[in-house]
Design an enzyme around this catalytic site. Structure first.
Site, PDB file in Angstrom:
ATOM      1  N   LYS A 139       0.907  -1.144  -0.190  1.00 48.46           N
ATOM      2  CA  LYS A 139      -0.112  -0.022   0.004  1.00 48.46           C
ATOM      3  C   LYS A 139       0.962   1.342   0.035  1.00 48.46           C
ATOM      4  CE  LYS A 139      -3.629  -2.131   2.827  1.00 48.46           C
ATOM      5  NZ  LYS A 139      -4.575  -1.863   4.096  1.00 48.46           N
ATOM      6  N   HIS A 142       0.391   5.604   3.701  1.00 50.30           N
ATOM      7  CA  HIS A 142      -0.697   6.388   4.127  1.00 50.30           C
ATOM      8  C   HIS A 142      -0.227   7.524   5.056  1.00 50.30           C
ATOM      9  CE1 HIS A 142      -4.677   7.094   5.970  1.00 50.30           C
ATOM     10  NE2 HIS A 142      -5.112   6.393   5.030  1.00 50.30           N
ATOM     11  N   HIS A 145       0.569   7.192   8.801  1.00 47.02           N
ATOM     12  CA  HIS A 145       1.808   6.717   9.542  1.00 47.02           C
ATOM     13  C   HIS A 145       2.648   7.926   9.668  1.00 47.02           C
ATOM     14  CE1 HIS A 145       0.891   2.297   9.294  1.00 47.02           C
ATOM     15  NE2 HIS A 145       0.526   2.609   7.974  1.00 47.02           N
TER      16      HIS A 145
END
Length: 542
Positions: A139, A142, A145
């Protein structure tokens, strides 16, 4: 350092009056916070903390005891004035001595100023592991984080500066049922050309598609469970697909970390413990801790009465491992590998129960070192949007910060011509994000506001950077280097005294941050130092 010398001199005089050891008194003496450049004493002794009273004696009148103690103390070569406050005896340091000692100490210690204080002399300096950031593989990085990354980096830097041997761990989310879904999803919706062109964006799209499809077709969930079982069984085809996704992800993350100025000593992940979790289960079984629930899951009873009212689930009914199972294996392995004294996990507050269970199970297993494990939780950032709408990925935030700073810099009449305006905008924008984040308690959620964060006035990272830039410019213009001589009489004006008083407090501020691992103490100290003492009422330029 200077503050230690002054505290020690005050403690020596109080020690003679109270007949108490100096070292017991030091912790009750602190520098006085400075507010709005108002004249104040330099140190205060909290009398209630040094009054001895027996169990059968009534509580003494603190203010009367304060005055009584102050009357017995006398000014000397270090202390020029003694007064009382609400429960405190206040001490004003000889002004020329204050100027001479503080400036000399700052010059001698340089970047280590404050960290050499005797306040840290009793601090146990051992091996510290800090696990932070921990994005999910396959992924894009994001924005969620970001907080873990910058908070963990702060804690690691602080521990390192205090003399600890620090290991920075990035424990990637590279195992678990999401890979079962992603593996099946790529088989159904993936395109090799799109994967090579923009791997993480394509994997993100695949993940969204397969999640939506699994809600409508239970066969996809079954296929995902089957893919996950193949991974845990070591199926080469399934592992090959997983490895490609992991490699693509790490390449992307390293590039982002370089932008953030963050580095790691080790990249590991849940996958490292996909086999070792069986050893954990065996150890739990051998100790009679692992039970089978009515649902067929493997659980550990955490309740005080042994009635399963509080449990930690470690194994699914199909025999596959869970996040906590792999975390147990990781903690045990790290203790063997690093023999750490402290291990700190930095994650959002939604995982507080997880870590409470993790530490509890480790203690039940007989690992006393689990007492040295700590979870540092943090709240959520709300309202972080780009001009295009809601933000999802961290790189979008960094690009937005740079873009907005470039716009602000070009619009400001005071901006000088820069060699690399993009790089300057990137660094100042990042500082703005970090300071905005660090001003309040970590556990609190906060509302993010771009205009507020990027202001070049007020309590912002932008103004801190401007102030630092101007100080560096003044330093270069003055041609100053190592301090060879000092005339303290030049530093007796109120604003100079204000700065010296702020500098006296720095070791106490560091100590406070070291105790609760909250960056707000240091950040707000710097903001007050800049606002109340430096460039007050002036416009700072690059």
């Amino acid at each position: 350092m200077a503050a230690c010398q002054f505290r020690r001199a005050i403690a020596a005089q109080v020690s003679r009056v109270l007949d108490r050891p100096e070292d017991q008194l030091i912790k009750s003496i602190s520098a006085v916070p400075v507010y709005k450049k108002q004249p104040s004493a330099d140190f205060q002794l909290f009398v209630s903390s040094v009054i001895e009273r027996g169990q059968d004696y009534p509580r003494p009148d603190t203010q009367a005891e304060t005055q009584k103690l102050a009357d017995k103390l006398r000014p000397d070569a270090v202390v020029s004035e003694i007064s009382t406050g609400a429960g405190t005896v206040n001490f004003k340091i000889n002004r020329e001595l204050l100027a001479k000692e503080v400036v000399q100490q700052v010059s001698n210690d340089g970047p280590e100023y404050g960290f050499k204080s005797e306040l840290f002399s009793g601090l146990a300096k051992g091996k510290t592991l800090v696990e932070f950031s921990s994005p999910n593989v396959a992924k894009r990085f994001h924005v969620g984080h970001l907080r873990s990354t910058i908070i963990g980096n702060f804690i690691a830097n602080l521990k390192e500066a205090l003399g600890h041997q620090v290991t920075r761990l990035n424990y990637l989310g590279d195992w678990g049922m999401q890979f079962g879904l992603l593996g099946v999803g790529f088989q159904c919706f993936g395109h090799e050309e799109k994967l090579r062109a923009n791997p993480l964006q394509h994997l993100f799209q695949v993940y969204v598609q397969v999640n939506k499809a699994s809600d409508e077709d239970e066969n996809i969930q079954k296929a995902a469970h089957e893919f996950m079982r193949k991974l845990e069984a070591g199926d080469m085809e399934a592992l090959g697909i997983w490895q490609r996704f992991r490699d693509f992800s790490i390449e992307e993350y390293i590039r982002i970390y370089e932008r953030l100025g963050v580095h790691f000593d080790e990249f590991s992940g849940e996958s490292f413990y996909r086999e070792k979790f069986q050893d954990v289960l065996k150890l739990l079984k051998d100790n009679g801790l692992l039970q089978t629930s009515v649902k067929g899951t493997g659980v550990v009873d955490l309740s005080e009465k042994g009635d399963l009212s509080s449990i930690a689930t470690l194994v699914r009914s199909d025999g596959t491992s869970l996040y906590i199972t792999r975390d147990l294996a990781a903690a045990i392995d790290r203790k063997t590998k690093y023999d750490f004294d402290t291990m700190i996990y930095v994650t959002d507050k939604s995982q507080e129960t997880h870590f409470r269970h993790l530490f509890h199970v480790l203690q039940l297993m007989g690992f006393d070192w689990a007492e040295g494990c700590q979870h540092v939780p943090f709240g959520l950032v709300k309202g972080m949007k780009t001009r295009k709408g809601d933000v999802v990925f961290l790189e979008d935030v960094l690009d937005e910060a740079r873009s907005r700073m470039l716009h602000n810099m070009s619009a400001a009449k005071t901006t000088k011509e820069l060699e690399d305006p993009d790089d300057t905008a990137e660094k100042v924008g990042l500082a703005a994000l970090i300071v905005q984040d660090f001003k309040g308690p970590l556990l609190s959620d906060y509302q993010f506001n771009w205009d507020q964060a990027l202001q070049n006035r007020g309590d912002t990272g932008v103004f801190l950077q401007y102030s630092h830039s101007r100080l560096c410019s003044l330093d270069q213009m003055s041609g100053s280097g190592v301090l060879k001589s000092l005339n303290p009489a030049c530093l007796l004006e109120p604003q100079a005294i204000c700065i010296l008083q702020h500098l006296l407090r720095y070791d106490e501020v560091i100590k406070k941050s070291s105790e609760d691992l909250q960056p707000k103490h240091i950040v707000n100290y710097l903001l007050v130092l800049r606002q109340d003492c430096i460039f007050s009422g002036q416009r700072v330029q690059f």
